[in-house]
Design a protein around this motif. Sequence first.
Motif, PDB file in Angstrom:
ATOM      1  N   THR A   8      22.288   3.609  13.826  1.00 24.89           N
ATOM      2  CA  THR A   8      21.013   4.296  13.778  1.00 24.89           C
ATOM      3  C   THR A   8      20.477   4.302  12.356  1.00 24.89           C
ATOM      4  O   THR A   8      21.180   4.677  11.424  1.00 24.89           O
ATOM      5  CB  THR A   8      21.190   5.742  14.285  1.00 24.89           C
ATOM      6  OG1 THR A   8      21.764   5.680  15.593  1.00 24.89           O
ATOM      7  CG2 THR A   8      19.870   6.465  14.332  1.00 24.89           C
ATOM      8  N   ARG A   9      19.226   3.857  12.207  1.00 26.97           N
ATOM      9  CA  ARG A   9      18.647   3.756  10.863  1.00 26.97           C
ATOM     10  C   ARG A   9      17.591   4.838  10.658  1.00 26.97           C
ATOM     11  O   ARG A   9      16.646   4.959  11.427  1.00 26.97           O
ATOM     12  CB  ARG A   9      18.062   2.357  10.665  1.00 26.97           C
ATOM     13  CG  ARG A   9      19.137   1.289  10.788  1.00 26.97           C
ATOM     14  CD  ARG A   9      18.564  -0.078  10.636  1.00 26.97           C
ATOM     15  NE  ARG A   9      18.028  -0.277   9.285  1.00 26.97           N
ATOM     16  CZ  ARG A   9      17.292  -1.319   8.949  1.00 26.97           C
ATOM     17  NH1 ARG A   9      16.990  -2.235   9.846  1.00 26.97           N
ATOM     18  NH2 ARG A   9      16.847  -1.448   7.715  1.00 26.97           N
ATOM     19  N   ILE A  10      17.773   5.592   9.567  1.00 29.62           N
ATOM     20  CA  ILE A  10      16.886   6.708   9.277  1.00 29.62           C
ATOM     21  C   ILE A  10      16.253   6.522   7.899  1.00 29.62           C
ATOM     22  O   ILE A  10      16.922   6.104   6.955  1.00 29.62           O
ATOM     23  CB  ILE A  10      17.669   8.048   9.309  1.00 29.62           C
ATOM     24  CG1 ILE A  10      18.325   8.234  10.701  1.00 29.62           C
ATOM     25  CG2 ILE A  10      16.763   9.234   8.971  1.00 29.62           C
ATOM     26  CD1 ILE A  10      19.138   9.496  10.839  1.00 29.62           C
ATOM     27  N   VAL A  11      14.965   6.835   7.783  1.00 35.24           N
ATOM     28  CA  VAL A  11      14.280   6.804   6.487  1.00 35.24           C
ATOM     29  C   VAL A  11      14.006   8.246   6.058  1.00 35.24           C
ATOM     30  O   VAL A  11      13.472   9.037   6.837  1.00 35.24           O
ATOM     31  CB  VAL A  11      12.941   6.038   6.580  1.00 35.24           C
ATOM     32  CG1 VAL A  11      12.179   6.135   5.262  1.00 35.24           C
ATOM     33  CG2 VAL A  11      13.194   4.575   6.944  1.00 35.24           C
ATOM     34  N   VAL A  12      14.396   8.584   4.835  1.00 30.67           N
ATOM     35  CA  VAL A  12      14.158   9.924   4.293  1.00 30.67           C
ATOM     36  C   VAL A  12      13.057   9.824   3.237  1.00 30.67           C
ATOM     37  O   VAL A  12      13.215   9.126   2.231  1.00 30.67           O
ATOM     38  CB  VAL A  12      15.443  10.504   3.665  1.00 30.67           C
ATOM     39  CG1 VAL A  12      15.170  11.863   3.029  1.00 30.67           C
ATOM     40  CG2 VAL A  12      16.551  10.603   4.717  1.00 30.67           C
ATOM     41  N   VAL A  13      11.923  10.497   3.471  1.00 30.42           N
ATOM     42  CA  VAL A  13      10.814  10.481   2.517  1.00 30.42           C
ATOM     43  C   VAL A  13      10.686  11.880   1.930  1.00 30.42           C
ATOM     44  O   VAL A  13      10.260  12.816   2.613  1.00 30.42           O
ATOM     45  CB  VAL A  13       9.480  10.079   3.198  1.00 30.42           C
ATOM     46  CG1 VAL A  13       8.400   9.810   2.139  1.00 30.42           C
ATOM     47  CG2 VAL A  13       9.670   8.859   4.098  1.00 30.42           C
TER      48      VAL A  13
END
Length: 254
Positions: A8-13
């Motif tokens: 699972t790929r998550i982007v944290v902004v």
Amino acid sequence: METVMVTTRIVVVEDEPAIRRGVVDLLRASGYNVAEAADGLRGQEEAQRDGIDLVLLDLLLPKKAGLDVLAGLRKLKPTLPVIILTARGTEDDRVRGLKMGADDYVVKPFSARELLARVEAVLRRSRPPSREAVSKPTGARFGRAVIDFSRREIRWSEHERGELSETESAILSFLVAHRQRAVSREELLSGIWGIEPEGLETRTVDMHVARLRTKLRDPSGRATGEGILTVRGHGYMAGPDLVAVEGVAAGRAS
Ligand code: CA
């Protein structure tokens, strides 16, 4: 058994370095593949890449505001799950975010446990059943019979063998793979035929299961126990006597 690995790929902004670091470390420690961005422009870029499963989005960001990033994402990727990271006292933004299609929000400061619970819940909701990570059995045992899913064969002995159709083999393998629970007719339709249940008779499933039950009968007339259970008003489930086995594909009858 062959396990289907789902990364699972998550982007944290998030522009606040300490918060970003904490969230990124937490998610990585939990087994997620994480990309990070410290401003809205970079965040949008990262979130638009292929294969992203979830975005954690701060609202007050340099270069491009979080709500604008969200609006952009909604145009390009309408179904990409987004969780808003928001500060206390910014209820208006939170509500606007949800109205604009964010899936959930977490109020800062949040605990690690709360964040992970929200992330897991949103990911669970966004996943169709077919993407569930399950072990695909290569075969099964039922009474003295050995079932080989790749050869679509039931073997009671060297000389007593039966064949399964592709659909029958797929249904049996699906039930064995999900043996800890009941499987609805609709789920079998979409999982095996790859179609939406609307428009196809769920009775089709019943007919295949009836044929399967006949094929599972021991030719010698010996009792075999229950292979496929009917779950009233729902669907089917692998019986206690139908168990997954490994190494069947090597072609050994025991
Ligand atoms: Ca911020």
